[in-house]
Design a protein around this motif. Structure first.
Motif, PDB file in Angstrom:
ATOM      1  N   GLU A 117     -41.113  42.313  19.733  1.00  0.00           N
ATOM      2  CA  GLU A 117     -40.735  41.568  20.979  1.00  0.00           C
ATOM      3  C   GLU A 117     -40.583  42.137  22.565  1.00  0.00           C
ATOM      4  O   GLU A 117     -40.219  41.609  23.167  1.00  0.00           O
ATOM      5  CB  GLU A 117     -39.317  40.749  20.456  1.00  0.00           C
ATOM      6  CG  GLU A 117     -39.443  39.983  19.363  1.00  0.00           C
ATOM      7  CD  GLU A 117     -40.135  38.653  19.580  1.00  0.00           C
ATOM      8  OE1 GLU A 117     -40.285  38.358  20.574  1.00  0.00           O
ATOM      9  OE2 GLU A 117     -40.703  38.330  18.262  1.00  0.00           O
ATOM     10  N   ASN A 118     -40.865  43.576  22.453  1.00  0.00           N
ATOM     11  CA  ASN A 118     -40.522  44.167  23.700  1.00  0.00           C
ATOM     12  C   ASN A 118     -39.203  43.939  24.117  1.00  0.00           C
ATOM     13  O   ASN A 118     -38.961  43.556  25.620  1.00  0.00           O
ATOM     14  CB  ASN A 118     -41.479  43.934  24.705  1.00  0.00           C
ATOM     15  CG  ASN A 118     -43.104  44.323  24.319  1.00  0.00           C
ATOM     16  OD1 ASN A 118     -43.261  45.385  23.377  1.00  0.00           O
ATOM     17  ND2 ASN A 118     -43.833  43.410  24.410  1.00  0.00           N
ATOM     18  N   VAL A 119     -38.132  44.318  23.364  1.00  0.00           N
ATOM     19  CA  VAL A 119     -36.777  44.113  23.846  1.00  0.00           C
ATOM     20  C   VAL A 119     -36.482  45.007  24.728  1.00  0.00           C
ATOM     21  O   VAL A 119     -36.788  46.024  24.824  1.00  0.00           O
ATOM     22  CB  VAL A 119     -35.760  44.197  22.439  1.00  0.00           C
ATOM     23  CG1 VAL A 119     -34.342  44.191  22.969  1.00  0.00           C
ATOM     24  CG2 VAL A 119     -35.978  43.199  21.650  1.00  0.00           C
ATOM     25  N   THR A 120     -35.687  44.217  25.796  1.00  0.00           N
ATOM     26  CA  THR A 120     -35.568  45.335  27.093  1.00  0.00           C
ATOM     27  C   THR A 120     -33.860  45.395  27.378  1.00  0.00           C
ATOM     28  O   THR A 120     -33.373  46.265  27.770  1.00  0.00           O
ATOM     29  CB  THR A 120     -35.852  44.511  28.497  1.00  0.00           C
ATOM     30  OG1 THR A 120     -35.314  43.389  28.464  1.00  0.00           O
ATOM     31  CG2 THR A 120     -37.436  44.622  28.462  1.00  0.00           C
ATOM     32  N   GLU A 121     -33.015  44.573  26.360  1.00  0.00           N
ATOM     33  CA  GLU A 121     -31.636  44.702  26.591  1.00  0.00           C
ATOM     34  C   GLU A 121     -31.175  44.331  25.207  1.00  0.00           C
ATOM     35  O   GLU A 121     -31.337  43.486  24.672  1.00  0.00           O
ATOM     36  CB  GLU A 121     -31.120  43.834  27.672  1.00  0.00           C
ATOM     37  CG  GLU A 121     -29.625  43.848  27.847  1.00  0.00           C
ATOM     38  CD  GLU A 121     -28.975  43.054  28.907  1.00  0.00           C
ATOM     39  OE1 GLU A 121     -27.860  42.819  29.055  1.00  0.00           O
ATOM     40  OE2 GLU A 121     -29.814  42.432  29.865  1.00  0.00           O
ATOM     41  N   ALA A 177     -23.253  45.584  26.441  1.00  0.00           N
ATOM     42  CA  ALA A 177     -24.510  45.170  26.668  1.00  0.00           C
ATOM     43  C   ALA A 177     -25.187  46.348  27.605  1.00  0.00           C
ATOM     44  O   ALA A 177     -24.433  46.798  28.138  1.00  0.00           O
ATOM     45  CB  ALA A 177     -24.244  44.082  27.570  1.00  0.00           C
ATOM     46  N   SER A 178     -26.319  46.674  27.058  1.00  0.00           N
ATOM     47  CA  SER A 178     -27.008  47.612  27.950  1.00  0.00           C
ATOM     48  C   SER A 178     -28.684  47.743  27.714  1.00  0.00           C
ATOM     49  O   SER A 178     -29.059  46.883  26.747  1.00  0.00           O
ATOM     50  CB  SER A 178     -26.546  49.169  26.929  1.00  0.00           C
ATOM     51  OG  SER A 178     -27.394  50.070  27.744  1.00  0.00           O
ATOM     52  N   ASN A 179     -29.330  48.210  28.521  1.00  0.00           N
ATOM     53  CA  ASN A 179     -30.837  48.326  28.261  1.00  0.00           C
ATOM     54  C   ASN A 179     -31.176  49.619  27.837  1.00  0.00           C
ATOM     55  O   ASN A 179     -32.236  49.885  28.033  1.00  0.00           O
ATOM     56  CB  ASN A 179     -31.301  47.967  29.691  1.00  0.00           C
ATOM     57  CG  ASN A 179     -31.132  48.827  31.086  1.00  0.00           C
ATOM     58  OD1 ASN A 179     -30.276  49.797  30.650  1.00  0.00           O
ATOM     59  ND2 ASN A 179     -31.418  48.478  31.961  1.00  0.00           N
ATOM     60  N   ARG A 200     -33.675  36.359  22.931  1.00  0.00           N
ATOM     61  CA  ARG A 200     -33.704  35.417  23.841  1.00  0.00           C
ATOM     62  C   ARG A 200     -34.713  35.998  25.041  1.00  0.00           C
ATOM     63  O   ARG A 200     -34.466  36.966  25.491  1.00  0.00           O
ATOM     64  CB  ARG A 200     -32.432  35.036  24.564  1.00  0.00           C
ATOM     65  CG  ARG A 200     -31.367  34.290  23.600  1.00  0.00           C
ATOM     66  CD  ARG A 200     -30.164  34.061  24.271  1.00  0.00           C
ATOM     67  NE  ARG A 200     -29.205  33.234  23.462  1.00  0.00           N
ATOM     68  CZ  ARG A 200     -27.953  33.092  23.752  1.00  0.00           C
ATOM     69  NH1 ARG A 200     -27.447  33.389  24.984  1.00  0.00           N
ATOM     70  NH2 ARG A 200     -27.163  32.649  22.879  1.00  0.00           N
ATOM     71  N   ARG A 201     -35.355  35.017  25.434  1.00  0.00           N
ATOM     72  CA  ARG A 201     -36.496  35.485  26.664  1.00  0.00           C
ATOM     73  C   ARG A 201     -35.787  35.085  27.842  1.00  0.00           C
ATOM     74  O   ARG A 201     -35.379  33.648  27.843  1.00  0.00           O
ATOM     75  CB  ARG A 201     -37.729  34.974  26.277  1.00  0.00           C
ATOM     76  CG  ARG A 201     -38.323  35.695  25.127  1.00  0.00           C
ATOM     77  CD  ARG A 201     -39.708  35.168  25.149  1.00  0.00           C
ATOM     78  NE  ARG A 201     -40.442  36.035  23.939  1.00  0.00           N
ATOM     79  CZ  ARG A 201     -40.855  37.209  23.756  1.00  0.00           C
ATOM     80  NH1 ARG A 201     -40.670  38.028  24.747  1.00  0.00           N
ATOM     81  NH2 ARG A 201     -41.348  37.813  22.718  1.00  0.00           N
ATOM     82  N   ASN A 210     -37.322  40.222  30.895  1.00  0.00           N
ATOM     83  CA  ASN A 210     -36.444  40.530  30.086  1.00  0.00           C
ATOM     84  C   ASN A 210     -36.217  39.817  28.852  1.00  0.00           C
ATOM     85  O   ASN A 210     -36.522  38.602  28.722  1.00  0.00           O
ATOM     86  CB  ASN A 210     -34.896  40.544  30.709  1.00  0.00           C
ATOM     87  CG  ASN A 210     -35.018  41.431  31.947  1.00  0.00           C
ATOM     88  OD1 ASN A 210     -35.654  42.362  32.166  1.00  0.00           O
ATOM     89  ND2 ASN A 210     -33.927  41.407  32.842  1.00  0.00           N
ATOM     90  N   VAL A 211     -36.145  40.684  27.567  1.00  0.00           N
ATOM     91  CA  VAL A 211     -36.015  40.229  26.525  1.00  0.00           C
ATOM     92  C   VAL A 211     -34.868  40.564  25.860  1.00  0.00           C
ATOM     93  O   VAL A 211     -34.573  41.715  25.739  1.00  0.00           O
ATOM     94  CB  VAL A 211     -37.180  40.542  25.523  1.00  0.00           C
ATOM     95  CG1 VAL A 211     -37.058  39.942  24.090  1.00  0.00           C
ATOM     96  CG2 VAL A 211     -38.474  40.093  26.169  1.00  0.00           C
ATOM     97  N   LEU A 212     -33.871  39.646  25.372  1.00  0.00           N
ATOM     98  CA  LEU A 212     -32.434  40.311  25.040  1.00  0.00           C
ATOM     99  C   LEU A 212     -32.591  39.931  23.677  1.00  0.00           C
ATOM    100  O   LEU A 212     -32.626  39.060  22.998  1.00  0.00           O
ATOM    101  CB  LEU A 212     -31.476  39.009  25.816  1.00  0.00           C
ATOM    102  CG  LEU A 212     -29.934  39.356  25.202  1.00  0.00           C
ATOM    103  CD1 LEU A 212     -29.336  40.606  25.541  1.00  0.00           C
ATOM    104  CD2 LEU A 212     -29.155  38.259  26.164  1.00  0.00           C
TER     105      LEU A 212
END
Length: 107
Positions: free
Chosen positions: A40-44, A61-63, A91-92, A98-100
């Motif tokens: 999903e290429n999660v960024t956070e 919460a963090s990236n 969540r997109r 960003n992908v959470l």
């Protein structure tokens, strides 16, 4: 529904293991979460903990995050045991790339 999906995925992973490879629940969950992060290429990542009255609260919460064994490390300061995970959600953002990934942990 998401919990049933997680249990089904964990069961599938368990069946796909060879006889020599016996994984703990935490290892199975960690592999699944790493797979989600990659695909999903999660960024956070958000860590949410349930409380005794049925509610939940955002813990962190963090990236900056990584999977290390059965733990997810956040910014090299905190780590959370993925064997306590009971649900996750991706969540997109509609406005950014960003992908959470939200990880719900039992208290």
């Amino acid at each position: 529904m998401k919990t049933k999906l997680l249990v089904l995925i964990m069961f599938t992973f368990l069946l796909s293991c060879s006889e020599d490879e016996i994984l703990s629940d935490g290892e199975i969950v960690a592999r699944k979460i790493q797979s989600v992060i990659d695909s999903e290429n999660v960024t956070e990542v958000n860590i949410v903990r349930s409380n005794s009255n049925g509610g939940s609260s955002l813990i962190e919460a963090s990236n900056e995050f990584e999977i290390d064994g059965i733990f997810i490390k956040i910014e090299a300061n905190s780590s959370y045991n993925l064997s306590r995970l009971f649900e996750y959600e991706v969540r997109r953002s509609n406005f950014t790339d960003n992908v959470l990934l939200i990880l719900y942990l039992a208290s």
